[in-house]
Design a protein around this motif. Structure first.
Motif, PDB file in Angstrom:
ATOM      1  N   VAL A  38    -103.415 -14.728  15.045  1.00 21.53           N
ATOM      2  CA  VAL A  38    -104.748 -15.308  14.966  1.00 21.53           C
ATOM      3  C   VAL A  38    -104.875 -16.277  13.790  1.00 21.53           C
ATOM      4  CG1 VAL A  38    -105.866 -13.587  13.485  1.00 21.53           C
ATOM      5  CG2 VAL A  38    -107.182 -14.694  15.299  1.00 21.53           C
ATOM      6  N   ALA A  39    -103.979 -16.150  12.815  1.00 21.76           N
ATOM      7  CA  ALA A  39    -104.009 -17.029  11.646  1.00 21.76           C
ATOM      8  C   ALA A  39    -103.241 -18.330  11.873  1.00 21.76           C
ATOM      9  CB  ALA A  39    -103.429 -16.305  10.431  1.00 21.76           C
ATOM     10  N   ARG A  45    -102.927 -25.812  10.030  1.00 19.46           N
ATOM     11  CA  ARG A  45    -103.711 -26.887   9.415  1.00 19.46           C
ATOM     12  C   ARG A  45    -103.420 -27.010   7.921  1.00 19.46           C
ATOM     13  NH1 ARG A  45    -107.722 -24.708  12.819  1.00 19.46           N
ATOM     14  NH2 ARG A  45    -108.588 -23.500  11.081  1.00 19.46           N
ATOM     15  N   GLU A  46    -103.370 -25.861   7.214  1.00 21.02           N
ATOM     16  CA  GLU A  46    -103.183 -25.919   5.762  1.00 21.02           C
ATOM     17  C   GLU A  46    -101.793 -26.384   5.373  1.00 21.02           C
ATOM     18  OE1 GLU A  46    -103.134 -22.873   1.955  1.00 21.02           O
ATOM     19  OE2 GLU A  46    -104.645 -22.573   3.514  1.00 21.02           O
ATOM     20  N   GLY A  53     -92.716 -25.459  13.977  1.00 24.50           N
ATOM     21  CA  GLY A  53     -92.887 -24.788  12.689  1.00 24.50           C
ATOM     22  C   GLY A  53     -93.586 -23.453  12.833  1.00 24.50           C
ATOM     23  N   LEU A  54     -94.622 -23.411  13.677  1.00 24.18           N
ATOM     24  CA  LEU A  54     -95.319 -22.149  13.925  1.00 24.18           C
ATOM     25  C   LEU A  54     -94.416 -21.157  14.645  1.00 24.18           C
ATOM     26  CD1 LEU A  54     -98.860 -23.442  14.987  1.00 24.18           C
ATOM     27  CD2 LEU A  54     -98.078 -22.695  12.734  1.00 24.18           C
ATOM     28  N   GLN A  55     -93.580 -21.668  15.552  1.00 24.51           N
ATOM     29  CA  GLN A  55     -92.619 -20.780  16.224  1.00 24.51           C
ATOM     30  C   GLN A  55     -91.688 -20.127  15.210  1.00 24.51           C
ATOM     31  OE1 GLN A  55     -91.560 -23.931  19.271  1.00 24.51           O
ATOM     32  NE2 GLN A  55     -91.164 -22.101  20.480  1.00 24.51           N
ATOM     33  N   TRP A  56     -91.254 -20.904  14.202  1.00 19.01           N
ATOM     34  CA  TRP A  56     -90.350 -20.335  13.205  1.00 19.01           C
ATOM     35  C   TRP A  56     -91.054 -19.328  12.299  1.00 19.01           C
ATOM     36  CZ3 TRP A  56     -85.551 -19.789  13.672  1.00 19.01           C
ATOM     37  CH2 TRP A  56     -84.745 -20.754  14.272  1.00 19.01           C
ATOM     38  N   TRP A 170    -105.745 -17.393   5.491  1.00 16.23           N
ATOM     39  CA  TRP A 170    -104.675 -16.766   6.266  1.00 16.23           C
ATOM     40  C   TRP A 170    -103.759 -15.933   5.381  1.00 16.23           C
ATOM     41  CZ3 TRP A 170     -99.819 -18.017   4.621  1.00 16.23           C
ATOM     42  CH2 TRP A 170     -99.659 -19.206   3.900  1.00 16.23           C
ATOM     43  N   ARG A 171    -103.772 -16.187   4.089  1.00 10.85           N
ATOM     44  CA  ARG A 171    -102.878 -15.456   3.173  1.00 10.85           C
ATOM     45  C   ARG A 171    -103.213 -13.966   3.123  1.00 10.85           C
ATOM     46  NH1 ARG A 171     -99.939 -19.217   0.349  1.00 10.85           N
ATOM     47  NH2 ARG A 171    -100.734 -21.345   0.487  1.00 10.85           N
TER      48      ARG A 171
END
Length: 505
Positions: A38-39, A45-46, A53-56, A170-171
Motif C-alpha cells: 500500500v506504500a 513518488r518520493e 524499481g518498485l518490483q525490486w 511510508w517509512r
C-alpha cells in the motif's frame, strides 16, 4: 527430535505463549510483505522509482527470503529452532530500521534484501516449533490457529500500511517492526522450549544456499529487466543463463550430496510434492493480487491509502474466524477436499474482482470478490500447511517448513516479476488509471487460472495423511529402523544418546 521440556498441550498457558511468539514472528515477516504494497505509490513518488524499481523493492526481500529459507530451516534443526528463530527476529528488526531510513531506491532494495535474510531465519522456525513442541494429535489445530492469526497479519498489512502512510510517511511501514520484534523476542525466551534434530551433523551447505540465491536472482533479474532493456539485451540474457545454470547446479548438489539441505527423500513423497506444488500456484496468485489490489484502488478508483487498506478488512476477519476451524476440519475428515475446493473458490473471487474498475462502488464491485477470496483463502491455507508438515518425518520439521515457505515465497517472487509484463504494465503505468485497470483485469485472469490448476493438482493428495501422522506413535524408547539406526533421530550407533521421549539428559 530433541526437546528441553515436555510436549506442549493445546489450551494451556504455555501453548498460548508459544502460539503468540510464533505468530508474531512469522506474522511480522508476512505483514512486511503486504504492508509495503500500500506504500508503493507514495514510495515511488518520493524516491522517483519506476515500475521495475518498485518490483525490486518487493523482490529484493522475496529473493533472499526464498533463497535462504531452506538454510534457515536446516539451521534450526541443527542448532536449535528457538535459537535461530530469535536470531532471525533481531536481524529482521535491525534490517527494518535500515529500510526506514533509506535515502534512495537502491539503498532501500539492499536493506530489503537484508530483511529477507532475517525472514529466512525466523519464518521456517515458527512452523517447525509448532510441529515439534505440540502433541501429535493437536498439531493441525495449532497450525490452523497459527495460519489464521498469521493470515490476519498478511491481510491487515494494507490497512496498517495505509494508516501509517497517511499518518506520516511510508517509512513507518518498516519502523513499525521494531516494537513487534522486541515483543516477539521476549515471548520466545519466556514460553518456547528448545528443539533440534538430534541426528543433524555438520554445517548447513553454504554453497547450496549461494547457488539457490544466485539462481533466483538471475531469473528474477532477467524477468524484471527484460521489459525495460529488451529481451535481447546482453545483461538480460546473461542473468537468465546464470540463473538457470545455478539452479541446475543446486539441484544436482542436492541430489548427490552426502548431507543435502533438502533431503531428496522428501520430494519422493507424493503428498509432499503435490501439496508444495499447490502452495506454489496459490501463493503466486495471492502475492500478485495483494500487490495489485491496493495499487488499483488508489490509482484507478481514487482511494486513499487507508481506504485501500480497509477494503481488504473482510479477508482479515474471515481468516481470523475460519482458519483454525479449517485446520480442525481437515484433521477430522482429511484435507483433500479443502485443498481442491479452496483454490477454486479463490479463483471465483478473483474473477469477481475484475469488476474493480473506475466508477465501481465498494459494495457492488469490491466487497463480493473480497469475501469470496477470503473464504477460499481460509479454506486452503491451514490444510495445505498441515499436509506438507504431516507428510515429512518429524526430524525434518524445520526443513519441511523451510521448503513450504520457500515454495510459497518463490511463487510470489516469480509472480511479482512476471505478472506486470504479462499484464502489459511497465514504466510509469502504475500512475495511469486506464493502463493500470487494463493490466489489473488481465492479471486477475492469469491468477484465477493458476488457482484452478492448483485445485486440480491437489486432487491427488492422499486424504489420510493427517490421520496417519496423528496416529504415528511417539518413540518411547529408541527403536531401531534397521540395525544400528534410531527411528527417533536416525543416528547410527547404539541408541544411548538420549533418554526416553527425546528429552535431553
Amino acid at each position: 527430535m530433541t526437546t528441553t521440556g515436555p510436549e506442549v498441550r493445546w489450551g494451556t498457558g504455555r501453548a498460548r505463549g508459544v502460539l503468540a511468539a510464533t505468530t508474531l514472528g512469522s506474522g511480522m515477516a508476512m505483514l512486511d510483505s503486504t504492508i509495503v504494497n500500500v506504500a508503493l505509490p507514495a514510495l515511488g513518488r518520493e524516491l522517483g522509482a519506476s515500475v521495475s524499481g518498485l518490483q525490486w523493492v518487493l523482490d529484493g526481500y522475496l529473493l533472499t527470503l526464498a533463497a535462504l529459507i531452506l538454510v534457515g530451516g536446516a539451521m534450526g534443526d541443527r542448532y536449535g529452532r528457538r535459537r535461530v528463530f530469535r536470531i532471525g527476529v533481531v536481524w529482521f528488526g535491525v534490517a527494518s530500521a535500515l529500510c526506514g531510513v533509506a535515502p534512495s531506491t537502491e539503498v532501500l532494495v539492499v536493506a530489503r534484501a537484508l530483511q529477507g535474510v532475517g525472514g529466512a531465519l525466523l519464518t521456517p522456525g515458527s512452523l517447525a516449533i509448532l510441529q515439534s513442541v505440540f502433541a501429535r494429535g493437536e498439531r493441525a489445530t495449532a497450525i490452523g490457529a497459527w495460519s489464521g492469526l498469521s493470515g490476519v497479519a498478511t491481510a491487515v498489512g494494507p490497512l496498517v500500511g495505509g494508516l501509517l502512510v497517511q499518518a506520516w510517511s511510508w517509512r513507518l511501514a518498516f519502523l513499525v517492526n521494531l516494537p513487534v520484534a522486541a515483543l516477539t523476542w521476549w515471548l520466545t525466551a519466556r514460553f518456547v522450549p528448545e528443539t533440534r534434530d538430534a541426528g543433524a551433523e555438520g554445517r548447513p551447505d553454504v554453497l547450496a544456499a549461494a547457488l539457490c540465491a544466485l539462481g533466483l536472482a538471475g531469473l528474477t533479474g532477467a524477468l524484471v529487466e527484460a521489459p525495460v532493456r529488451g529481451a535481447g539485451d546482453p545483461v538480460v540474457i546473461g542473468a537468465g543463463v546464470v540463473g538457470v545454470l545455478a539452479l541446475v547446479w543446486f539441484g544436482a548438489r542436492q541430489a548427490r550430496g552426502d548431507r543435502p539441505t533438502v533431503p531428496p527423500s522428501l520430494f519422493a513423497d507424493r503428498v509432499f510434492l503435490l501439496a508444495n506444488l499447490a502452495t506454489f500456484l496459490v501463493y503466486g496468485a495471492l502475492g500478485a493480487v495483494m500487490v495489485l489490489l491496493v495499487v488499483q484502488l488508489q490509482v484507478s478508483l481514487g482511494y486513499s491509502p487507508t481506504a485501500a487498506g480497509l477494503a481488504g478488512l473482510p479477508i482479515t476477519l474471515l481468516m481470523l474466524v475460519l482458519s483454525a476451524r479449517s485446520g480442525r476440519l481437515a484433521e477430522r475428515v482429511g484435507p483433500r477436499w479443502q485443498l481442491v475446493v479452496g483454490p477454486l473458490v479463490i479463483a471465483v473471487g478473483l474473477l469477481l474482482l475484475r469488476r474493480v474498475v473506475p466508477g465501481g462502488g465498494y459494495v457492488d464491485a469490491v466487497l463480493p470478490g473480497v469475501l469470496v477470496f477470503g473464504v477460499g483463502l481460509a479454506t486452503v491455507v491451514a490444510p495445505v500447511t498441515a499436509t506438507v508438515l504431516a507428510a515429512a518425518p518429524d526430524r525434518y520439521a524445520g526443513v519441511a517448513s523451510g521448503v513450504n515457505n520457500a515454495v510459497a515465497r518463490t511463487g510470489t517472487l516469480l509472480a511479482v516479476a512476471v505478472l506486470p509484463t504479462v499484464a502489459g504494465l511497465g514504466g510509469a503505468d502504475y500512475t495511469d488509471p486506464a493502463a493500470m485497470t487494463e493490466g489489473w483485469r488481465t492479471a486477475l485472469l492469469v491468477c484465477a487460472g493458476l488457482c484452478v490448476v492448483a485445485g486440480l493438482v491437489a486432487s491427488g493428495v492422499d486424504n489420510r495423511v493427517l490421520a496417519s501422522a496423528a496416529a504415528k506413535p511417539e518413540p518411547a524408547e529408541h527403536e531401531l529402523a534397521h540395525p544400528g539406526e534410531c527411528l527417533c533421530c536416525g543416528v547410527e550407533g547404539p541408541p544411548t544418546h538420549l533418554s526416553p521421549r527425546g528429552v535431553e539428559r
